[in-house]
Design a protein around this motif. Sequence first.
Motif, PDB file in Angstrom:
ATOM      1  N   SER A 286       0.832  -1.200   0.000  1.00 44.04           N
ATOM      2  CA  SER A 286       0.000   0.000   0.000  1.00 44.04           C
ATOM      3  C   SER A 286       0.870   1.255   0.000  1.00 44.04           C
ATOM      4  O   SER A 286       2.021   1.234   0.451  1.00 44.04           O
ATOM      5  CB  SER A 286      -0.905   0.007   1.232  1.00 44.04           C
ATOM      6  OG  SER A 286      -0.134   0.228   2.402  1.00 44.04           O
TER       7      SER A 286
ATOM      8  N   LEU B 200      -3.093  -0.182  -4.017  1.00 35.43           N
ATOM      9  CA  LEU B 200      -1.833  -0.926  -3.978  1.00 35.43           C
ATOM     10  C   LEU B 200      -0.880  -0.336  -4.999  1.00 35.43           C
ATOM     11  O   LEU B 200      -1.306   0.215  -6.026  1.00 35.43           O
ATOM     12  CB  LEU B 200      -2.066  -2.409  -4.278  1.00 35.43           C
ATOM     13  CG  LEU B 200      -2.783  -3.252  -3.214  1.00 35.43           C
ATOM     14  CD1 LEU B 200      -2.993  -4.671  -3.720  1.00 35.43           C
ATOM     15  CD2 LEU B 200      -2.013  -3.270  -1.898  1.00 35.43           C
TER      16      LEU B 200
ATOM     17  N   GLU C 114      -3.241  -4.361   1.419  1.00 31.59           N
ATOM     18  CA  GLU C 114      -3.990  -3.112   1.273  1.00 31.59           C
ATOM     19  C   GLU C 114      -4.022  -2.332   2.591  1.00 31.59           C
ATOM     20  O   GLU C 114      -4.037  -1.095   2.585  1.00 31.59           O
ATOM     21  CB  GLU C 114      -5.414  -3.412   0.820  1.00 31.59           C
ATOM     22  CG  GLU C 114      -6.223  -2.179   0.484  1.00 31.59           C
ATOM     23  CD  GLU C 114      -7.645  -2.515   0.073  1.00 31.59           C
ATOM     24  OE1 GLU C 114      -8.425  -1.575  -0.133  1.00 31.59           O
ATOM     25  OE2 GLU C 114      -7.976  -3.719  -0.030  1.00 31.59           O
TER      26      GLU C 114
END
Length: 297
Positions: free
Chosen positions: A166, A253, A231
């Motif tokens: 992320s 992402l 994530e």
Amino acid sequence: MDSLGALNVFVQAAETRSFTATGRQLGVSSSAVGKSVARLEERLGVRLFHRSTRAITLTPEGQMFLERCRRIFSEMEAAELELSQTRAHPAGILRVSLPLVGMLMMPTVSAFLEAWPEIELDLDFSDRLVDVIEEGYDAVIRTGEPSDSRLMTRRLGTFRFRLVGSPAYFGRHGTPETPAELVRHRCLHHRYPTTGKLEEWLVVDENGTRIEDLPRAAVSNAIEPLLHMAEQGRGIACLPDFAVRSLCRQNRLVSVLDDAVKNTGAFRILWPSSRHLSPKLRVFVDFMADTLFAERE
């Protein structure tokens, strides 16, 4: 027709290994199934099953007879299919086994249902090695090379793996600029549910040397938890491109070190070679092959 009915009872019993289960499938009692099989054995003059209080198993003669019966029903199916080829709208139940990662194919599967509303999909998600013929599947989708000579196969498409994390994770821990820097990052690993082994990250540096002994922040035998953890900023995961494509487009992402990742794979659809490719299976195979990997960044 009575003979065909008896053969059908025998085949169902041979595949379920149970008179009771066969009776449930055919809507008759287990004793009716047993009597039908006994009459068939008497007419043929051979014993088709070994019977015990817990199960039934085929005798050698029963196994030989089963293969012949399957060919008979295959020819009947082929004759019916020849008459149904002119149907404009393929219909009926299509029983398909997909790997657990197949949950990520659901947008494509949903699009198929919209395109062919008269086809009912019966989907089974499992990473175990299924016996397509014995378990009665119309088709299975799996990765890897086919090994069963009884099956026909078609490649649906190839995919590659990507290292993703992320924006928040890379903001806290820095973005790796070289493969060697991965040893200082939190790595989220996938474990094969069938073997218990970790899926290897084939990541190499500029000299072609593989990066090994990567840290383990978490391990999962399913991909969805790895997607969620990546994530949520818990680390870097190595996942198939089709699984992360949408999240990368949404900037939830970020993909890193693309040139260093050498993991690749392919999906295939397989079906029994003894069966003609029915209209409903043909349109499913074509749709998956044309659509599943059509979108590329």
